[in-house]
Design an enzyme around this catalytic site. Structure first.
Site, PDB file in Angstrom:
ATOM      1  CG  LEU A 180      -1.858  -1.191   1.367  1.00 57.45           C
ATOM      2  CD1 LEU A 180      -2.719  -1.023   2.623  1.00 57.45           C
ATOM      3  CD2 LEU A 180      -2.750  -1.378   0.143  1.00 57.45           C
ATOM      4  CG  HIS A 198      -3.083   1.205  -2.402  1.00 55.38           C
ATOM      5  ND1 HIS A 198      -1.728   1.055  -2.517  1.00 55.38           N
ATOM      6  CD2 HIS A 198      -3.614   0.511  -3.432  1.00 55.38           C
ATOM      7  CE1 HIS A 198      -1.445   0.283  -3.545  1.00 55.38           C
ATOM      8  NE2 HIS A 198      -2.574  -0.061  -4.132  1.00 55.38           N
ATOM      9  CD  GLN A 249      -8.349  -2.205 -11.992  1.00 59.25           C
ATOM     10  OE1 GLN A 249      -7.596  -3.158 -12.169  1.00 59.25           O
ATOM     11  NE2 GLN A 249      -8.264  -1.451 -10.916  1.00 59.25           N
ATOM     12  CB  SER A 301       2.605  -1.571  -5.634  1.00 59.77           C
ATOM     13  OG  SER A 301       1.391  -1.205  -5.028  1.00 59.77           O
ATOM     14  NE  ARG A 302       3.574  -4.223 -12.020  1.00 64.56           N
ATOM     15  CZ  ARG A 302       2.253  -4.414 -12.174  1.00 64.56           C
ATOM     16  NH1 ARG A 302       1.417  -3.400 -12.122  1.00 64.56           N
ATOM     17  NH2 ARG A 302       1.781  -5.633 -12.373  1.00 64.56           N
TER      18      ARG A 302
HETATM   19  P1  AMP Z   1      -3.437  -2.100  -7.046  1.00 57.60           P
HETATM   20  O1  AMP Z   1      -3.060  -2.527  -5.665  1.00 57.60           O
HETATM   21  O2  AMP Z   1      -2.297  -1.551  -7.842  1.00 57.60           O
HETATM   22  O3  AMP Z   1      -4.253  -3.134  -7.772  1.00 57.60           O
HETATM   23  O4  AMP Z   1      -4.400  -0.861  -6.855  1.00 57.60           O
HETATM   24  C1  AMP Z   1      -5.546  -0.949  -6.049  1.00 57.60           C
HETATM   25  C2  AMP Z   1      -6.371   0.272  -6.281  1.00 57.60           C
HETATM   26  O5  AMP Z   1      -5.628   1.441  -5.965  1.00 57.60           O
HETATM   27  C3  AMP Z   1      -6.802   0.422  -7.764  1.00 57.60           C
HETATM   28  O6  AMP Z   1      -8.155   0.859  -7.814  1.00 57.60           O
HETATM   29  C4  AMP Z   1      -5.861   1.457  -8.269  1.00 57.60           C
HETATM   30  O7  AMP Z   1      -6.376   2.206  -9.362  1.00 57.60           O
HETATM   31  C5  AMP Z   1      -5.684   2.347  -7.059  1.00 57.60           C
HETATM   32  N1  AMP Z   1      -4.446   3.116  -7.173  1.00 57.60           N
HETATM   33  C6  AMP Z   1      -3.209   2.642  -7.439  1.00 57.60           C
HETATM   34  N2  AMP Z   1      -2.320   3.655  -7.540  1.00 57.60           N
HETATM   35  C7  AMP Z   1      -3.022   4.794  -7.341  1.00 57.60           C
HETATM   36  C8  AMP Z   1      -2.679   6.184  -7.322  1.00 57.60           C
HETATM   37  N3  AMP Z   1      -1.435   6.596  -7.545  1.00 57.60           N
HETATM   38  N4  AMP Z   1      -3.659   7.077  -7.087  1.00 57.60           N
HETATM   39  C9  AMP Z   1      -4.953   6.678  -6.867  1.00 57.60           C
HETATM   40  N5  AMP Z   1      -5.328   5.381  -6.860  1.00 57.60           N
HETATM   41  C10 AMP Z   1      -4.384   4.453  -7.101  1.00 57.60           C
END
Ligand code: AMP
Length: 290
Positions: A33, A37, A153, A186-187
């Site tokens: 996170l 997130h 997505q 996260s990457r």
């Molecule tokens: P993930 O863990 O990458 O699958 O992301 C989980 C959720 O967090 C998804 O709905 C992503 O679009 C959102 N998310 C990831 N990075 C960001 C960011 N920089 N700003 C806002 N939401 C994010």
């Protein structure tokens, strides 16, 4: 805050909350996170009585040569962040708990997946909508929160909820960025120092492309000139740079009012995505080269 690993246990706990008339807000993630997130969680905290966070690195949305194994994971760290954000339940299932050992049905995306990440990651969005459908059926929230960072997505999930009649309100949350403009991901931890210094150029390219498009109404030219610049980047390679209508993800026409300019760029071991969603008055607009 309670950590729940079993579907049946979570269902029981949610039923108890619902019996008390509580509204459930749900934030699905793959963990590791960050502030992006946290922003989703804080929206969920403000708008619901109970906040459920899921952490599940979903194997079915990774292709055979993608980074499922090396995807960053740190549950203890995630627990601390979740607790700080006021999460009530973390759903943290195993792959076996989610899929069993012999799945017979999955969900398939029919539209909005032939462009952007859908084109370069075949099957990815089928994996996403399958796991999100399962999570929606398990959690059955009033509202679910998704980041605009993954704009394709979000568009596909809006289609999922409409087409499969999920009674869930989907909330899109703005992208959280580092001070230098890099979208949080996260990457990002897997970028080299040099790549990390270079990566804010993604957002710069998006802003420049949008500006050029707004000034000239010439979509192809705006894309072409940014692409030419990106080709000179020695640290990685461009996967795509496109301007489309949003959320339909089609080639824009004279009626289009909401656009997305989106980019995916590959560094040595990490592929990053970013986008800007913007509005433009259609009446006066004559888009060239569409
Ligand atoms: P993930 O863990 O990458 O699958 O992301 C989980 C959720 O967090 C998804 O709905 C992503 O679009 C959102 N998310 C990831 N990075 C960001 C960011 N920089 N700003 C806002 N939401 C994010």
């Amino acid at each position: 805050m309670k950590v729940v690993r079993k579907i049946s246990e979570l269902r029981g706990l949610i039923q108890l909350e619902k019996n008390l008339g509580k509204k459930i807000g749900f934030v699905p993630t793959m963990g590791y996170l960050h502030e992006g997130h946290a922003s989703l969680l804080s929206h969920a905290r403000t708008e619901n009585d109970v906040v459920i966070l899921s952490i599940f690195v979903n194997p079915t949305q990774f292709g055979p040569n993608e980074d499922f194994d090396s995807y960053p994971r740190d549950f203890e760290r995630d627990e601390k962040i979740a607790s700080k954000e006021g999460v009530d339940y973390i759903f943290y299932p195993s792959v076996l708990e989610m899929y069993g050992d012999n799945a017979t049905v999955s969900v398939v995306v029919k539209d909005r997946n032939d462009v952007l990440c859908g084109k370069s990651r075949p099957g990815h969005f089928d994996g996403v909508v399958t796991v999100v459908s399962k999570l929606f059926n398990i959690v059955n929230p009033s509202k679910a929160y998704f980041g605009k960072k993954d704009a394709q997505q979000l568009a596909i999930i809006q289609g999922l909820v409409r087409d499969l009649n999920f009674d869930i309100e989907i909330i899109g949350v703005d992208i959280k960025r580092e001070l230098d403009g890099l979208a949080l991901s996260s990457r990002n931890v897997r970028l080299s120092i040099e790549e990390r210094e270079n990566a804010p150029m993604l957002y710069e390219c998006l802003k420049e492309t949008r500006k050029m498009f707004e000034e000239s109404n010439d979509l192809d030219n705006a894309i072409r000139s940014t692409k030419a610049k990106l080709m000179e980047n020695q640290l990685g390679s461009l996967d795509y740079l496109e301007i489309l209508s949003y959320p339909e993800l089609k080639k824009p026409d004279k009626k289009t009012t909401t656009f997305i300019v989106a980019i995916a760029f590959r560094y040595s071991t990490v592929r990053l995505i970013d986008n800007i969603i913007f509005k433009k008055e259609s009446e006066k607009m004559e888009i060239k080269n569409v």
